[in-house]
Scaffold this motif. Structure first.
Motif, mmCIF file in Angstrom:
data_model
loop_
_atom_site.group_PDB
_atom_site.id
_atom_site.type_symbol
_atom_site.label_atom_id
_atom_site.label_comp_id
_atom_site.label_asym_id
_atom_site.label_seq_id
_atom_site.Cartn_x
_atom_site.Cartn_y
_atom_site.Cartn_z
ATOM 1 N N ASN A 714 17.967 56.653 38.206
ATOM 2 C CA ASN A 714 16.548 56.352 38.397
ATOM 3 C C ASN A 714 16.042 56.838 39.749
ATOM 4 N N GLN A 715 16.871 57.572 40.492
ATOM 5 C CA GLN A 715 16.443 58.240 41.726
ATOM 6 C C GLN A 715 16.328 59.738 41.460
ATOM 7 N N ASN A 716 15.604 60.080 40.433
ATOM 8 C CA ASN A 716 15.568 61.467 39.959
ATOM 9 C C ASN A 716 14.298 62.207 40.352
ATOM 10 N N GLU A 738 19.900 75.342 42.358
ATOM 11 C CA GLU A 738 20.870 75.829 41.374
ATOM 12 C C GLU A 738 21.178 74.709 40.385
ATOM 13 N N GLY A 739 21.026 75.034 39.128
ATOM 14 C CA GLY A 739 21.205 74.040 38.082
ATOM 15 C C GLY A 739 19.895 73.664 37.423
ATOM 16 N N GLY A 761 23.049 65.325 36.532
ATOM 17 C CA GLY A 761 23.892 66.506 36.685
ATOM 18 C C GLY A 761 24.115 66.825 38.143
ATOM 19 N N SER A 762 24.783 67.949 38.394
ATOM 20 C CA SER A 762 25.096 68.404 39.750
ATOM 21 C C SER A 762 24.234 69.618 40.078
ATOM 22 N N TYR A 763 23.686 69.627 41.307
ATOM 23 C CA TYR A 763 22.802 70.696 41.740
ATOM 24 C C TYR A 763 23.209 71.148 43.136
ATOM 25 N N GLN A 764 22.835 72.377 43.455
ATOM 26 C CA GLN A 764 22.991 72.866 44.830
ATOM 27 C C GLN A 764 21.652 73.439 45.270
ATOM 28 N N ILE A 785 23.572 68.106 45.570
ATOM 29 C CA ILE A 785 22.904 66.901 45.085
ATOM 30 C C ILE A 785 23.475 66.557 43.714
ATOM 31 N N THR A 786 23.819 65.301 43.530
ATOM 32 C CA THR A 786 24.310 64.832 42.235
ATOM 33 C C THR A 786 23.449 63.668 41.773
#
Length: 1023
Positions: A714-716, A738-739, A761-764, A785-786
């Motif tokens: 919920n911190q999206n 990225e992602g 998901g996982s992001y850069q 960032i995940t």
């Protein structure tokens, strides 16, 4: 009398020396106001920290500026860790990187720039009222070792003790004399000496390494400065620069004078240097600044000046509003230099001004008109350099002017011009031989001999409109472009003796306005017209080789018909400027391509020049642009870059032999050296200045320490504020998450990136700076960032959900089978009941038929009675079977259908017995979900009771079906006047009715009330 004599002597000095004083210089300032984001116009200080943030102390609070946005910090009620007071007087960063703040009311503390909290330090003074007074000056001072001092000028000097978190005179490492009033305290860099400016006592110094105190009359350390300035009764603002020179302000009769002494050479540089001739109003000197390049600046009340080393004079900065790039102030509260060599100037009345003396690339030159004797309003439209390096400038509707190499006016010094006649030179071109310059005027041509410094005029009456352009080809012929009538050509051979004989109207080009003529390196003549495109002419054959226009083919199509300027870029390329587009024509490939669109260039294109590095400089009505022809990068310059008039005029430009360029604008000309303009060629690091999750800021410093930023599902929603901490020229920022992002994006001017929803998901996150050449930085920003997956989207939850769904299906199937079994059992019971009733009825019919058969011959009347009973039995059996079959039919599986069946039965009774039965059904009854057996029994109860009333001769019967709590209520109101009371009373004792009532726990209530009676059946609902 003393003061009068002083001012008279100053006035005499002013009149004698005013001509030698340098004129105030105008710089290009950026002005920050409340509209820009400042909290107040009263700004007391600025400082730049190691990260590049500019911290600003105002009377309304503390601010942080990153070149794009301001972040504000103020005093929070009931929060001891917030700012001590909203009015910030001074910010100081010591050797240990402690961020000290001093408030206007004398409170001191260390501000944490990461958590934005303050640790207040205690201050122990003799007189607390003086410290807290808003009018008493006070300041923080630090030395090379990081020791911090608090000075209340004229009152007390305090030293900070870290262990006690306290400023106190008890922590001083020397004891000043009790009679001294210290007005300034200066640690001398690179030494252990601490200097003091004393009111009425000159200078004093404490040498920490030697442990002794020197002062006037007791110069133990034999300090030269004490001896040199022993006659200075009110010294102040002592300053040591990087050349071992000492600067000092002395106040005498209310006037501030400057002194400068060279410690190495032991000689006086300035003595009693005053500013009254430059600033003929009240002024004070408050601050010194030495830039990294050694430049010395002073500032204060009504004064701001730079020291000119060669002249040994101060040059004032022009103070007064001219345009939005000028500076206007009453008092300067601080000046300091940032890491980009910007000078930040804070004022007590007009916000902040920023400028960079090392990046004042553009010189704006006005001209003093010979016609009016003051600054002219005409546009410089043509330029040419002379043999001696001076520059000739032709001004529209004015004269020809001459300037030296430094653009200072010189006498024209050309013979042959008629006196008192306006000689508007509209265009000049250099002849290829004989050191001749051709000068075109409206109705003729001047031939200027550069060696003899004289002109000869050739009037051309055959021209049908004024000349706009003039160029000489490789054969020595002149090509003239006219205002409205196309091109004329002067043939050198034909006009050698009689100039007019050489002039011919060149008919292959149309009669239209000519904007530009050039001769390329092959000798071809290029003619740009106002409405007919571009013509390329072979001067040897006088034929048109190419015609570029908006309907052309074969690579010659223009975007519009107007050609404003042309430039022969190299052997193979020609640059063509239309009204708003730049085009490249490859002469070898005979191909035209777009170099720049209207979105790349501000306004309408006017002129072009090429510098030694291959950059193209394009003037327009909206500024100046530098174009990299190879990668097609455009860098724009306008008023914010120091071009005071960025409305340029057509074909008004010139490349000087030393590489400088001149462009003509309305009322002035702009001169610059393109080789000195270094536009953000470095690669600054992209900084995150704020990181918000669901609109709540997180500590950036803490985030950058993490290998990955872990967010819950919920911190999206995140927003990221970026900055390159560049305050001169803005760098571009490209970024990619990225992602989520498929390609790199360029941040807009706000440099704020918003991602309203990040799926789990996982992001850069990646970001990098882009310089003016489009090159990327070498140290990109990367942030992992995940976003966590909600539990209802995890594998274990999916497995659990599958099991639950399977169980639910199993449970529903079990319920379905149970219901099916119940329905089956119910129908079996109904069928059994029906079978019993039918069997009993058939047996009775069989018996009756036998009896009727026996009596048929002996007692025919009795036989007829038996036959009637057989008829009744069979009829009732048919009705019972019909009711039973109707009830078990799936089509009638609702209470609404049962109600309809009741209405049909009442209609049948009304028709058969001529009775008047009415029924009213509550809507809630129709929506009841009841099982088949209950509905069947309820219907039969209804039938038996209403039939009994009809048989008892009840009339005007009104039936109301309603729902009361968990009971189905039949209320039957009828007229019992004509009823058989005995039969009516026996109604509730009828065998069939009693049997059904017992089976359904129905309560039967009969009330006989004279002529009106009520029969009520209360049936408990079984679902």
């Amino acid at each position: 009398m003393k003061n009068i004599a002083l001012y008279i002597s100053i006035a005499i000095y002013t009149l004698a020396g005013f001509a030698q004083m340098p004129e105030p210089k105008r710089y290009n300032f950026t002005h920050y106001t409340i509209e820009s984001g400042l909290l107040s116009y009263q700004v007391n200080c600025t400082v730049q920290d190691d990260e590049g943030f500019i911290w600003i102390g105002t009377n309304e609070g503390l601010q942080r500026y990153d070149g794009i946005r301001f972040k504000n910090f103020g005093q929070v009620e009931n929060d001891s860790s917030s700012l001590l007071s909203k009015a910030i007087l001074q910010i100081l960063i010591d050797k240990n990187r402690n961020f000290w703040i001093l408030t206007l009311d004398g409170e001191v503390g260390v501000f944490d720039t990461q958590s934005f909290t303050v640790n207040e330090a205690r201050v122990e003074v003799k007189t607390g009222l003086l410290l807290s007074s808003l009018t008493v000056p006070k300041k923080l001072i630090t030395d090379d070792d990081g020791t911090v001092f608090l000075l209340v000028p004229g009152e007390e000097l305090l030293t900070y003790n870290k262990d006690k978190n306290q400023f106190s005179a008890a922590h001083n490492f020397f004891e000043p004399k009790s009679e001294w009033r210290i007005v300034d305290f200066i640690p001398q860099k690179g030494t252990k000496k601490y200097w003091m400016c004393l009111s009425d006592y000159g200078l004093a110094v404490y040498d920490l390494s030697m442990g002794h105190l020197s002062y006037n009359g007791n110069n133990i350390g034999q300090e030269i400065l004490i001896e040199h300035f022993k006659t200075s009764t009110n010294p102040n603002k002592l300053f040591f620069d990087g050349r071992d020179r000492v600067w000092l302000v002395n106040i005498d009769d209310g006037l501030h004078y400057l002194y400068c002494y060279d410690l190495n050479k032991q000689e006086t540089i300035l003595n009693n240097y005053g500013f009254l001739e430059q600033v003929p109003r009240y002024h004070e000197i408050h601050h010194f600044l030495e830039q990294k390049d050694g430049s010395i600046w002073i500032s204060g009340i009504n004064i701001f000046a730079k020291y000119l080393e060669k002249e040994k004079q101060f040059q004032q900065v022009f103070n007064g509003y001219v345009d939005d790039r000028s500076i206007e102030f009453i008092v300067i509260t601080s000046i300091n230099e940032g890491r980009e060599h910007n000078i930040w100037v804070t004022t007590g009345n007009n916000g902040i001004f920023r400028f960079n003396p090392s990046e004042e690339f553009f010189t704006n030159i006005g001209y003093t008109s010979k016609l009016v004797g003051k600054l002219g309003t005409g546009a410089p439209i043509t330029f040419m350099h002379d043999l001696d390096g001076s520059i000739l400038v032709g001004v529209w509707n004015d004269h020809l002017y001459r300037y030296d190499h430094d653009l200072k006016p010189l006498p024209l010094g050309i013979k042959g011009f008629k006196a008192n006649e306006i000689n508007t030179i509209v265009r000049m071109c250099q002849s290829r031989k004989d050191k001749i310059i051709w000068m075109a005027v409206k109705n003729g041509i001047y031939k200027y001999d550069q060696q003899k410094r004289q002109v000869k005029f050739y009037q051309l009456p055959m021209l049908r409109s004024r000349i706009r352009e003039i160029e000489e080809d490789k054969e020595g012929n002149l090509w003239l472009g006219l205002q409205d009538h196309g091109v004329y050509k002067w043939y050198a051979k034909k006009g050698e003796i009689d100039f007019e004989q050489g002039i011919t109207h060149f008919l292959p080009t149309p009669e239209t306005r000519i904007n530009k003529i050039i001769i390329d390196n092959k000798g071809f003549v290029w003619v740009g017209t106002h409405t007919k495109g571009l013509y390329v002419i072979d001067p040897k054959t006088d034929s048109v080789v190419h015609h570029f226009h908006d309907k052309a083919t074969n690579g010659l199509k223009l975007s519009d018909q107007m050609v404003s300027t042309i430039l022969d870029y190299n052997d193979s390329l020609v640059v063509i400027g239309t009204s708003t587009n730049l085009l490249l024509y490859n002469k070898v490939q005979q191909k035209l391509s777009v170099l720049g669109h209207d979105k790349d260039l501000p306004g309408f294109i006017k002129s072009m020049e090429k510098d030694s590095a291959g950059y193209l400089w394009v003037s327009s009505t909206g500024g100046l642009s530098r174009v990299n022809v190879k990668n097609r990068i455009f860098v724009k310059f306008n008023r914010k870059d120091g071009i005071r008039n960025d409305f340029f005029v057509i074909s008004a430009s010139h490349l000087l032999p030393d590489g400088r360029m001149i462009f003509g604008a309305s009322e002035s000309m702009v001169v610059f050296n393109p080789n000195t303009i270094k536009i953000n060629t470095s690669y600054p690091v992209v900084n995150i200045t704020d990181f918000k999750v669901t609109n709540r800021s997180l500590s950036v410093d803490s985030l950058l320490r993490l290998q990955s930023i872990e967010l819950t599902h919920n911190q999206n929603s995140i927003s990221i504020d970026l900055s390159t901490m560049s305050y001169n020229t803005p760098y571009g920022i490209k970024y990619k998450l990225e992602g989520l992002d498929n390609e790199w994006k360029t941040a807009d001017l706000s440099k704020q990136l918003i991602y309203p929803y990040l799926p789990p998901g996982s992001y850069q996150f990646q970001a990098n700076s882009i310089n003016a050449e489009g090159e990327e930085g070498t140290n990109p920003l990367m942030l992992n960032i995940t976003v966590g997956t909600p539990f209802w989207k995890t594998r274990w939850f999916y497995g659990l959900l599958a099991l639950a769904i399977g169980f639910i299906f199993f449970w529903f199937d079990k319920i379905r089978m149970q219901r099916k079994e119940v329905v089956h059992k119910m129908r079996s019971n109904i069928a059994t009941s029906l079978h019993g009733e039918v069997n009993m009825a058939l047996n009775q019919i069989n018996i009756l038929s036998e009896m009727a058969k026996i009596k048929a011959k002996t007692n025919p009347q009795k036989s007829t009675e038996f036959i009637d009973q057989i008829h009744a039995k069979s009829h009732n059996m048919i009705i019972s079977m019909d009711d039973m079959l109707w009830s078990i039919s799936p089509d009638n599986d609702s209470m609404g259908k049962t109600v309809d069946r009741m209405r049909e039965y009442i209609d049948a009774l009304n028709n058969r017995h001529n009775s008047r039965i009415e029924i009213l059904v509550d809507s809630r009854v129709k929506s009841l979900q009841l099982d088949m057996k209950f509905r069947h029994e309820a219907f039969l109860l209804f039938k038996d009771s209403i039939l009994g009333l009809v048989n008892a001769c009840a009339s005007k019967c009104k039936i109301h079906l309603t729902l009361e709590k968990s009971n189905l209520i039949y209320t039957m109101l009828f007229n019992s006047k004509c009823c058989d009371i005995q039969q009516l009373n026996n109604l509730k004792y009828r065998q069939e009715l009693v049997k059904r009532a017992e089976a359904t726990s129905t309560a039967i209530n009969l009330q006989v009330l004279g002529n009106n009676s009520i029969l009520e059946l209360k049936i408990p609902i079984v679902r």
